[in-house]
Design a protein around this motif. Structure first.
Motif, PDB file in Angstrom:
ATOM      1  N   LYS A 131       0.840  -1.315   0.105  1.00  0.00           N
ATOM      2  CA  LYS A 131      -0.101  -0.128   0.041  1.00  0.00           C
ATOM      3  C   LYS A 131       1.004   1.254  -0.019  1.00  0.00           C
ATOM      4  O   LYS A 131       1.780   1.262   0.852  1.00  0.00           O
ATOM      5  N   PRO A 132       0.568   2.217  -1.007  1.00  0.00           N
ATOM      6  CA  PRO A 132      -0.383   2.247  -2.167  1.00  0.00           C
ATOM      7  C   PRO A 132       0.155   0.885  -3.058  1.00  0.00           C
ATOM      8  O   PRO A 132       1.519   0.698  -3.122  1.00  0.00           O
ATOM      9  N   SER A 133      -0.568   0.379  -3.886  1.00  0.00           N
ATOM     10  CA  SER A 133      -0.222  -0.513  -4.842  1.00  0.00           C
ATOM     11  C   SER A 133       0.904  -0.266  -5.755  1.00  0.00           C
ATOM     12  O   SER A 133       0.982   0.860  -5.970  1.00  0.00           O
ATOM     13  N   LEU A 134       1.561  -1.111  -6.306  1.00  0.00           N
ATOM     14  CA  LEU A 134       2.704  -0.782  -7.427  1.00  0.00           C
ATOM     15  C   LEU A 134       1.861  -0.198  -8.615  1.00  0.00           C
ATOM     16  O   LEU A 134       1.062  -0.778  -9.066  1.00  0.00           O
ATOM     17  N   ASN A 135       2.647   0.816  -8.892  1.00  0.00           N
ATOM     18  CA  ASN A 135       2.272   1.111 -10.040  1.00  0.00           C
ATOM     19  C   ASN A 135       2.728   0.588 -11.434  1.00  0.00           C
ATOM     20  O   ASN A 135       3.758  -0.018 -11.076  1.00  0.00           O
ATOM     21  N   PRO A 136       2.300   0.868 -12.657  1.00  0.00           N
ATOM     22  CA  PRO A 136       2.938  -0.004 -13.641  1.00  0.00           C
ATOM     23  C   PRO A 136       4.422   0.580 -13.900  1.00  0.00           C
ATOM     24  O   PRO A 136       5.288  -0.387 -14.163  1.00  0.00           O
ATOM     25  N   LEU A 137       4.907   1.548 -13.530  1.00  0.00           N
ATOM     26  CA  LEU A 137       6.404   1.934 -13.749  1.00  0.00           C
ATOM     27  C   LEU A 137       7.237   0.939 -12.730  1.00  0.00           C
ATOM     28  O   LEU A 137       8.157   0.401 -13.098  1.00  0.00           O
ATOM     29  N   GLU A 138       6.504   1.048 -11.550  1.00  0.00           N
ATOM     30  CA  GLU A 138       7.245   0.085 -10.472  1.00  0.00           C
ATOM     31  C   GLU A 138       7.286  -1.359 -10.801  1.00  0.00           C
ATOM     32  O   GLU A 138       8.408  -2.030 -10.664  1.00  0.00           O
ATOM     33  N   ILE A 139       6.232  -1.871 -11.435  1.00  0.00           N
ATOM     34  CA  ILE A 139       6.043  -3.029 -11.760  1.00  0.00           C
ATOM     35  C   ILE A 139       7.237  -3.677 -12.956  1.00  0.00           C
ATOM     36  O   ILE A 139       7.740  -4.549 -13.046  1.00  0.00           O
ATOM     37  N   LYS A 140       7.377  -2.514 -13.719  1.00  0.00           N
ATOM     38  CA  LYS A 140       8.064  -2.848 -14.982  1.00  0.00           C
ATOM     39  C   LYS A 140       9.552  -2.826 -14.385  1.00  0.00           C
ATOM     40  O   LYS A 140      10.354  -3.701 -14.816  1.00  0.00           O
ATOM     41  N   TYR A 141       9.890  -1.759 -13.523  1.00  0.00           N
ATOM     42  CA  TYR A 141      11.364  -1.701 -13.210  1.00  0.00           C
ATOM     43  C   TYR A 141      11.662  -3.027 -12.161  1.00  0.00           C
ATOM     44  O   TYR A 141      12.742  -3.284 -12.054  1.00  0.00           O
ATOM     45  N   ARG A 142      10.675  -3.211 -11.525  1.00  0.00           N
ATOM     46  CA  ARG A 142      10.925  -4.301 -10.486  1.00  0.00           C
ATOM     47  C   ARG A 142      11.383  -5.704 -11.160  1.00  0.00           C
ATOM     48  O   ARG A 142      12.258  -6.281 -10.799  1.00  0.00           O
ATOM     49  N   SER A 143      11.018  -5.681 -12.539  1.00  0.00           N
ATOM     50  CA  SER A 143      11.265  -6.669 -13.381  1.00  0.00           C
ATOM     51  C   SER A 143      12.820  -6.759 -13.475  1.00  0.00           C
ATOM     52  O   SER A 143      13.477  -7.849 -13.607  1.00  0.00           O
ATOM     53  N   LYS A 144      13.195  -5.624 -13.888  1.00  0.00           N
ATOM     54  CA  LYS A 144      14.600  -5.353 -14.107  1.00  0.00           C
ATOM     55  C   LYS A 144      15.518  -5.655 -12.941  1.00  0.00           C
ATOM     56  O   LYS A 144      16.593  -6.231 -13.149  1.00  0.00           O
ATOM     57  N   ILE A 145      14.948  -5.303 -11.807  1.00  0.00           N
ATOM     58  CA  ILE A 145      15.678  -5.472 -10.630  1.00  0.00           C
ATOM     59  C   ILE A 145      15.763  -7.180 -10.295  1.00  0.00           C
ATOM     60  O   ILE A 145      16.985  -7.525  -9.855  1.00  0.00           O
TER      61      ILE A 145
END
Length: 237
Positions: A131-145
């Motif tokens: 919370k707050p939920s992951l936004n699209p940019l966070e989800i995408k960058y998290r995959s990179k990490i």
């Protein structure tokens, strides 16, 4: 030895205590942070480009993996441990390497907030609630990490045992990190404040799935309450 603990847990304080005790026991110990192996300024800019938290370092991908590996292997073969010192106050808080140190320790303790963390399945990630939920940019960058974490495996494999210090609740880290930075501001006059601090804490909560910290292959696990008091200490055999 690897020391894995979230920011604000007390890694640095514990390291100083170990150093003092080692002198009394006549054992040469070097306690070194993974932070000292951050990439040089010019390389760091490329490595952290477009991260959604607008932080200057901290997550997997911002360290010189090859340098960590070379430094540890050189020590294993020769007894000489040559490593950089990273000064977070340089370049207006962006940080950069300031010097190098040479030690001849019998034991190296490498500490870091995600030390020992590996990739986690997409199934486990999907169950996570932030919370707050992951936004699209966070989800995408998290995959990179997650992909970056593969490179750290060669470092984890050089570590003979991991000591892990964990909060009973992951959310304690927010309070600990804020307190740590406030104290640093009082002492040094330079620390993360306001939006910079909020962004960094968000990165700590979102960049790596929190379930990952329960899957570190730790030899010893210490659990703390919100006041950083000991709840339990267990040996994993």
């Amino acid at each position: 030895i690897g020391l894995s603990a979230l920011p604000g847990t007390g890694k640095t304080t514990l390291g100083l205590l170990i150093n003092r005790l080692s002198l009394k026991m006549n054992i040469k110990v070097s306690v070194v942070s993974m932070d000292d192996f951050y990439l040089p300024f010019s390389e760091m800019n490329k490595a952290i480009k477009d991260n959604p938290w607008n932080v200057s370092r901290g997550f997997p991908g911002s360290h010189s993996i090859s340098l960590i590996e070379e430094s540890i292997l050189e020590w294993k073969y020769t007894g000489k441990f040559n490593y950089p010192v990273f000064d977070k106050s340089l370049r207006n808080g962006m940080g950069d390497r300031s010097s190098w140190k040479i030690d001849f320790p019998e034991i190296i303790i490498l500490e870091g907030w995600f030390l020992g963390v590996n990739q986690i399945s997409s199934h486990e990630i999907s169950k996570e609630k932030i919370k707050p939920s992951l936004n699209p940019l966070e989800i995408k960058y998290r995959s990179k990490i997650q992909n970056n974490l593969k490179d750290y495996l060669k470092i984890w494999n050089l570590i003979e045992k991991i000591w892990q210090i964990k909060p009973k609740e992951f959310s304690y880290m927010d309070y600990w990190k804020s307190y740590q930075e406030n104290e640093m501001l009082k002492i040094k006059g330079n620390a993360l404040v306001d939006n910079h601090l909020r962004n960094f804490i968000r990165m700590l909560n979102c960049s790596i799935p929190q379930q990952s910290f329960n899957e570190i292959k730790s030899r010893y696990v210490i659990i703390l309450n919100k006041n950083r008091e000991l709840i339990s200490a267990d040996l994993n055999i």
